[in-house]
Design an enzyme around this catalytic site. Structure first.
Site, PDB file in Angstrom:
ATOM      1  N   VAL A   1       0.861  -1.181   0.000  1.00 23.11           N
ATOM      2  CA  VAL A   1       0.000   0.000   0.000  1.00 23.11           C
ATOM      3  C   VAL A   1       0.898   1.232   0.000  1.00 23.11           C
ATOM      4  CG1 VAL A   1      -2.022   1.107   1.013  1.00 23.11           C
ATOM      5  CG2 VAL A   1      -1.551  -1.298   1.552  1.00 23.11           C
ATOM      6  N   CYS A   2       0.728   2.081  -1.004  1.00 20.36           N
ATOM      7  CA  CYS A   2       1.341   3.412  -0.950  1.00 20.36           C
ATOM      8  C   CYS A   2       0.204   4.403  -1.197  1.00 20.36           C
ATOM      9  CB  CYS A   2       2.511   3.556  -1.923  1.00 20.36           C
ATOM     10  SG  CYS A   2       2.127   3.501  -3.676  1.00 20.36           S
ATOM     11  N   GLY A   3       0.519   5.659  -1.446  1.00 18.84           N
ATOM     12  CA  GLY A   3      -0.559   6.631  -1.582  1.00 18.84           C
ATOM     13  C   GLY A   3      -1.504   6.277  -2.713  1.00 18.84           C
TER      14      GLY A   3
END
Ligand code: RB5
Length: 153
Positions: free
Chosen positions: A64-66
């Site tokens: 999960v990143c932005g």
């Protein structure tokens, strides 16, 4: 099933929710950070999750990143990692069934936790079909990896 999970600061809140959710569903979760919202670099977590899979410490990975974009780009640099950003349930399971996707990437600033929970469940419960046409295509993907590994060697 053992699942490696990682996130940068843009994804850490959603990562924490998913780690707890999956543990509650009986998955063995290997949480590789980040553990706070201090600015961090998504490739570090893509590397940690990719290596956990390649070394056999996890069968699947979640990043999960932005946006989910950077984390998937970095993860796909590792031969043997097939990561994709999926924000719809069809792709989350079909990517495994047809393409043997082993890392699901999500955007913590794009989707909410309830959709994310559905996505991870669809991803983790799916299995590669092993159909001849999909195996043939995967072998072509592996051929591309090998070709450029040699070119850089
Ligand atoms: C960090 O600001 C952000 O760029 C990162 O989380 C991700 O969205 C990159 O694709």
């Amino acid at each position: 099933m053992k699942v490696a999970i990682g996130a940068d600061h843009g994804g850490v809140v959603l990562k924490e929710i998913l780690a707890g959710f999956l543990s509650g569903r009986g998955y063995e979760v290997l949480d590789l950070g980040a553990y706070d919202t201090q600015p961090s670099d998504y490739p570090d977590f893509s590397k940690a999750v990719a290596e956990a899979i390649l070394q056999g410490r996890a069968e699947r990975g979640i990043l999960v990143c932005g946006s989910g974009v950077g984390a998937s780009i970095a993860a796909n640099k590792f031969p043997g990692i097939r990561a994709a950003l999926c924000h719809d349930t069809f792709s989350a399971h079909q990517g495994v069934e047809d393409d043997d996707m082993n890392v699901l990437s999500l955007g913590g600033r794009v989707i909410g936790p309830e959709l994310a929970k559905e996505l991870v469940l669809r991803f983790l419960s799916a299995k590669f079909s092993g159909a001849e046409r999909h195996t043939r295509r995967l072998n072509k993907v592996r051929d591309i990896e090998r070709l450029y590994e040699k070119a850089e060697g």
